[in-house]
Write a protein that holds these residues in place. Structure first.
Motif, PDB file in Angstrom:
ATOM      1  N   GLN A 240       1.517  14.127   3.837  1.00 25.65           N
ATOM      2  CA  GLN A 240       0.986  15.448   4.083  1.00 25.65           C
ATOM      3  C   GLN A 240       1.879  16.303   4.864  1.00 25.65           C
ATOM      4  O   GLN A 240       2.143  17.688   4.927  1.00 25.65           O
ATOM      5  CB  GLN A 240      -0.398  15.544   5.055  1.00 25.65           C
ATOM      6  N   ALA A 241       2.599  15.835   5.910  1.00 24.35           N
ATOM      7  CA  ALA A 241       3.589  16.352   6.551  1.00 24.35           C
ATOM      8  C   ALA A 241       4.848  17.083   5.773  1.00 24.35           C
ATOM      9  O   ALA A 241       5.325  18.232   5.823  1.00 24.35           O
ATOM     10  CB  ALA A 241       4.302  15.636   7.554  1.00 24.35           C
ATOM     11  N   LEU A 242       5.212  16.219   4.664  1.00 25.22           N
ATOM     12  CA  LEU A 242       6.158  16.759   3.819  1.00 25.22           C
ATOM     13  C   LEU A 242       5.509  17.957   3.078  1.00 25.22           C
ATOM     14  O   LEU A 242       6.511  18.847   2.728  1.00 25.22           O
ATOM     15  CB  LEU A 242       6.432  15.562   2.904  1.00 25.22           C
ATOM     16  N   GLU A 243       4.322  17.916   2.645  1.00 21.04           N
ATOM     17  CA  GLU A 243       3.784  19.060   1.758  1.00 21.04           C
ATOM     18  C   GLU A 243       3.738  20.245   2.502  1.00 21.04           C
ATOM     19  O   GLU A 243       4.220  21.408   2.206  1.00 21.04           O
ATOM     20  CB  GLU A 243       2.146  18.511   1.529  1.00 21.04           C
TER      21      GLU A 243
ATOM     22  N   ALA B 230       0.960  -1.031  -0.001  1.00 23.19           N
ATOM     23  CA  ALA B 230       0.024   0.014   0.063  1.00 23.19           C
ATOM     24  C   ALA B 230       1.068   1.300  -0.097  1.00 23.19           C
ATOM     25  O   ALA B 230       0.559   2.335  -0.616  1.00 23.19           O
ATOM     26  CB  ALA B 230      -0.910   0.039   1.298  1.00 23.19           C
ATOM     27  N   GLN B 231       1.838   1.263   0.915  1.00 20.21           N
ATOM     28  CA  GLN B 231       2.755   2.443   0.743  1.00 20.21           C
ATOM     29  C   GLN B 231       3.768   2.577  -0.418  1.00 20.21           C
ATOM     30  O   GLN B 231       3.906   3.676  -0.977  1.00 20.21           O
ATOM     31  CB  GLN B 231       3.741   2.265   1.862  1.00 20.21           C
ATOM     32  N   ARG B 232       3.886   1.437  -1.178  1.00 19.58           N
ATOM     33  CA  ARG B 232       4.474   1.646  -2.672  1.00 19.58           C
ATOM     34  C   ARG B 232       3.487   2.310  -3.527  1.00 19.58           C
ATOM     35  O   ARG B 232       3.658   2.903  -4.593  1.00 19.58           O
ATOM     36  CB  ARG B 232       5.085   0.380  -3.050  1.00 19.58           C
ATOM     37  N   LEU B 233       2.262   1.609  -3.356  1.00 18.29           N
ATOM     38  CA  LEU B 233       1.188   2.424  -4.278  1.00 18.29           C
ATOM     39  C   LEU B 233       1.185   3.705  -4.191  1.00 18.29           C
ATOM     40  O   LEU B 233       1.048   4.555  -4.978  1.00 18.29           O
ATOM     41  CB  LEU B 233      -0.409   1.664  -3.972  1.00 18.29           C
ATOM     42  N   TYR B 234       1.213   4.328  -2.952  1.00 15.64           N
ATOM     43  CA  TYR B 234       1.109   5.619  -2.452  1.00 15.64           C
ATOM     44  C   TYR B 234       2.007   6.476  -3.033  1.00 15.64           C
ATOM     45  O   TYR B 234       1.935   7.544  -3.665  1.00 15.64           O
ATOM     46  CB  TYR B 234       1.321   5.954  -0.971  1.00 15.64           C
ATOM     47  N   VAL B 235       3.516   5.972  -2.835  1.00 14.94           N
ATOM     48  CA  VAL B 235       4.514   6.538  -3.735  1.00 14.94           C
ATOM     49  C   VAL B 235       4.583   6.830  -5.165  1.00 14.94           C
ATOM     50  O   VAL B 235       4.854   7.767  -5.590  1.00 14.94           O
ATOM     51  CB  VAL B 235       5.807   5.851  -3.193  1.00 14.94           C
ATOM     52  N   LYS B 236       3.934   5.542  -5.885  1.00 13.41           N
ATOM     53  CA  LYS B 236       3.895   5.429  -7.220  1.00 13.41           C
ATOM     54  C   LYS B 236       2.875   6.526  -7.655  1.00 13.41           C
ATOM     55  O   LYS B 236       3.177   7.392  -8.637  1.00 13.41           O
ATOM     56  CB  LYS B 236       3.209   4.264  -7.744  1.00 13.41           C
ATOM     57  N   GLN B 237       1.532   6.809  -7.005  1.00 15.11           N
ATOM     58  CA  GLN B 237       0.613   7.647  -7.343  1.00 15.11           C
ATOM     59  C   GLN B 237       1.093   9.045  -7.025  1.00 15.11           C
ATOM     60  O   GLN B 237       1.110   9.724  -7.905  1.00 15.11           O
ATOM     61  CB  GLN B 237      -0.641   7.221  -6.571  1.00 15.11           C
ATOM     62  N   THR B 238       1.943   9.274  -5.849  1.00 16.26           N
ATOM     63  CA  THR B 238       2.325  10.545  -5.676  1.00 16.26           C
ATOM     64  C   THR B 238       3.320  11.096  -6.650  1.00 16.26           C
ATOM     65  O   THR B 238       3.342  12.231  -7.167  1.00 16.26           O
ATOM     66  CB  THR B 238       2.986  10.843  -4.397  1.00 16.26           C
ATOM     67  N   ASN B 239       4.369   9.995  -6.975  1.00 22.09           N
ATOM     68  CA  ASN B 239       5.252  10.531  -8.009  1.00 22.09           C
ATOM     69  C   ASN B 239       4.947  10.649  -9.406  1.00 22.09           C
ATOM     70  O   ASN B 239       5.086  11.510 -10.304  1.00 22.09           O
ATOM     71  CB  ASN B 239       6.530   9.485  -8.159  1.00 22.09           C
ATOM     72  N   ALA B 240       3.806   9.959  -9.968  1.00 24.62           N
ATOM     73  CA  ALA B 240       3.185  10.033 -11.215  1.00 24.62           C
ATOM     74  C   ALA B 240       2.279  11.516 -11.255  1.00 24.62           C
ATOM     75  O   ALA B 240       2.164  12.001 -12.349  1.00 24.62           O
ATOM     76  CB  ALA B 240       1.880   9.174 -11.286  1.00 24.62           C
ATOM     77  N   GLU B 241       2.256  12.126  -9.897  1.00 28.63           N
ATOM     78  CA  GLU B 241       1.493  13.417  -9.965  1.00 28.63           C
ATOM     79  C   GLU B 241       2.665  14.525  -9.812  1.00 28.63           C
ATOM     80  O   GLU B 241       2.200  15.778  -9.548  1.00 28.63           O
ATOM     81  CB  GLU B 241       0.512  13.571  -8.644  1.00 28.63           C
ATOM     82  N   GLY B 242       3.760  14.046  -9.981  1.00 27.35           N
ATOM     83  CA  GLY B 242       5.123  15.010  -9.637  1.00 27.35           C
ATOM     84  C   GLY B 242       6.006  15.115  -8.410  1.00 27.35           C
ATOM     85  O   GLY B 242       6.743  15.893  -8.325  1.00 27.35           O
ATOM     86  N   GLY B 243       5.314  14.020  -7.619  1.00 32.18           N
ATOM     87  CA  GLY B 243       6.237  13.922  -6.220  1.00 32.18           C
ATOM     88  C   GLY B 243       5.919  15.072  -5.201  1.00 32.18           C
ATOM     89  O   GLY B 243       4.704  15.773  -5.377  1.00 32.18           O
ATOM     90  N   ILE B 244       6.652  15.380  -4.546  1.00 28.19           N
ATOM     91  CA  ILE B 244       6.326  16.429  -3.345  1.00 28.19           C
ATOM     92  C   ILE B 244       7.683  17.321  -3.349  1.00 28.19           C
ATOM     93  O   ILE B 244       8.749  17.004  -3.215  1.00 28.19           O
ATOM     94  CB  ILE B 244       6.348  15.662  -1.920  1.00 28.19           C
ATOM     95  N   CYS B 245       7.113  18.495  -3.445  1.00 29.50           N
ATOM     96  CA  CYS B 245       8.087  19.729  -3.412  1.00 29.50           C
ATOM     97  C   CYS B 245       9.358  19.614  -4.404  1.00 29.50           C
ATOM     98  O   CYS B 245      10.314  19.949  -4.337  1.00 29.50           O
ATOM     99  CB  CYS B 245       8.893  19.740  -1.870  1.00 29.50           C
ATOM    100  N   GLY B 246       8.788  18.963  -5.623  1.00 26.41           N
ATOM    101  CA  GLY B 246       9.651  19.057  -6.791  1.00 26.41           C
ATOM    102  C   GLY B 246      10.817  17.807  -6.616  1.00 26.41           C
ATOM    103  O   GLY B 246      11.448  17.740  -7.402  1.00 26.41           O
TER     104      GLY B 246
END
Length: 423
Positions: A346-349, A78-94
């Motif tokens: 969210q904390a990273l954002e 599930a965490q790998r899925l979150y990372v994959k989806q987040t990166n597909a949307e551009g990641g966090i903080c570039g």
């Protein structure tokens, strides 16, 4: 001091000693492996350990081969899925997210060695299975490493740290909510006897504290049955509880023990409601001989909505996970992994908006999250001395439901849980 508490503290001491063996090498390698130095990087954002201009690295200390292998696999995927989806949307903080995963197999030496290895290389830990292992490094995290850890553990012993943040209600609060459900909806009443079967050690002891509190507040008598994680046949416990005349049972153990307890009780005509903590159920149990009895007699208290709940968050996650891992069954470990990763994200954002992706910046950002909800229930991270929620969802095994469980009572913090004060 009780014997099981003494054993737990002794275990933590041994684990701390193991940690100390690797502490020198970890400290000496920290500067070398650090992804930043606290200076402004890309976008004018300060970076530190595990963060470069292009990447944010998070650690995962999981169990994929030991006693919690099923949970560990679901949480990690599930965490790998979150990372994959987040990166597909551009990641966090570039920056793209990356998980560095280590399987400790629920072995103390492997767990401490893996923490010591990864700590200098990562920003923090999106997963750490095993409350004794987390407790063993707690002092080092608080005084030295200061890396955010979201453990897959719900023991109250982990509270009090601004860096180790329990996601959801702790076992004592969860048990209070569970007994509240038994009293309001399953006929348990003042003057009744309530059985409690629990693992020796921190998990069981913390859960037992909740039932003892409810006994005092509600006029119940607790009939205690302590077991070991290696005890898989609950016949003796069922016989003792039946003889004592208990009207309901709480079980703070693993899925295997819960299936045995319910199956043996049903076979012997001892049909009382049984409720377990969130660690005491896996949908795979429904395929065993105990499956029909579990559907009729068993309930589970959990920190969040289950993966099969009829709500937007669970529906969306279930569809995405099934697409990513079509051969794997859905279970509530998927929810646990996803909610931990999304809270960290969210904390990273928020830290990015403050232009501070150092450990200090991310920890500070998490403390501002008073009403975060990833779609599975509200969380408040502002008080390190408290869990992020006092609510518990009550579910029941349901072979026909997605993920093997359905909701009986929506997330609720009982009056007893809200009033509860730990010693």
């Amino acid at each position: 001091m009780t014997s099981h508490t003494a054993r737990f503290r002794a275990t933590a001491t041994v684990l701390a000693a193991l940690l100390a063996l690797g502490a020198t090498s970890a400290c000496s390698g920290k500067a070398k492996n650090s992804g930043g130095d606290g200076k402004a990087g890309a976008g004018g954002v300060k970076t530190g350990d595990g963060v470069s201009d292009k990447k944010i690295t998070l650690g995962v200390l999981t169990d994929m081969t030991g006693v919690y292998a099923t949970l560990g696999k679901s949480v990690t995927q599930a965490q790998r899925l979150y990372v994959k989806q987040t990166n597909a949307e551009g990641g966090i903080c570039g920056r793209k997210l990356e998980l560095t995963v280590r399987d400790h197999g629920y072995d103390p030496q492997k767990a401490i060695a893996a923490y010591t290895e990864l700590e200098p290389k990562v920003l923090g830990f999106a997963q750490f299975i095993g409350s004794p292992f987390v407790a063993a490094v707690k002092q080092r995290i608080d005084s030295q490493d200061k890396a955010l850890v979201i453990p897959q553990a719900w023991s109250a012993s982990l509270l009090g740290s601004p860096y180790i943040r329990v996601l959801g209600s702790t076992y004592d609060i969860e048990t209070i909510n569970a007994i509240d459900f038994l009293m309001k909806e399953k006929g348990l009443k003042k003057g009744d006897k309530l059985g409690h079967v629990y693992f020796e050690g921190d998990y069981g002891e913390n859960s037992l504290a909740g039932s003892r509190h409810m006994a005092e507040e509600s006029g119940l008598t607790i009939v205690e049955q302590k077991i070991k994680p290696t005890d898989n046949d609950m016949s003796a416990q069922v016989a003792a509880l039946k003889k004592a005349g208990v009207k309901a049972v709480v079980i703070s153990a693993g899925p295997r023990q819960a299936a045995s307890l319910v199956g043996v009780a049903a076979a012997g005509g001892f049909r009382v409601p049984v409720i377990g903590n969130n660690s005491a159920f896996a949908p795979q149990l429904l395929a065993t001989q105990a499956g029909p009895a579990l559907e009729k007699m068993y309930y589970v208290a959990t920190p969040a909505l289950p993966i099969g709940a009829d709500a937007e968050g669970p529906k969306k996650l279930a569809a995405a996970y099934a697409k990513a891992y079509p051969k794997d069954a859905l279970d509530n470990g998927v929810v646990a992994g996803w909610t931990a990763a999304s809270a960290f994200g969210q904390a990273l954002e928020r830290a990015c908006k403050d232009k501070d992706l150092t450990r200090e910046g991310v920890d500070k950002a998490l403390l501002t999250m008073s009403d975060y909800d990833s779609g599975f229930g509200p969380q408040n991270f502002t008080d390190p001395k408290a869990p992020s929620s006092l609510e518990s969802v009550i579910i029941r095994p349901d072979k026909g439901a997605k993920g093997g469980s359905s909701v009986v009572r929506e997330g609720e913090a009982s009056e007893a849980a809200q009033a509860y004060k730990r010693d």
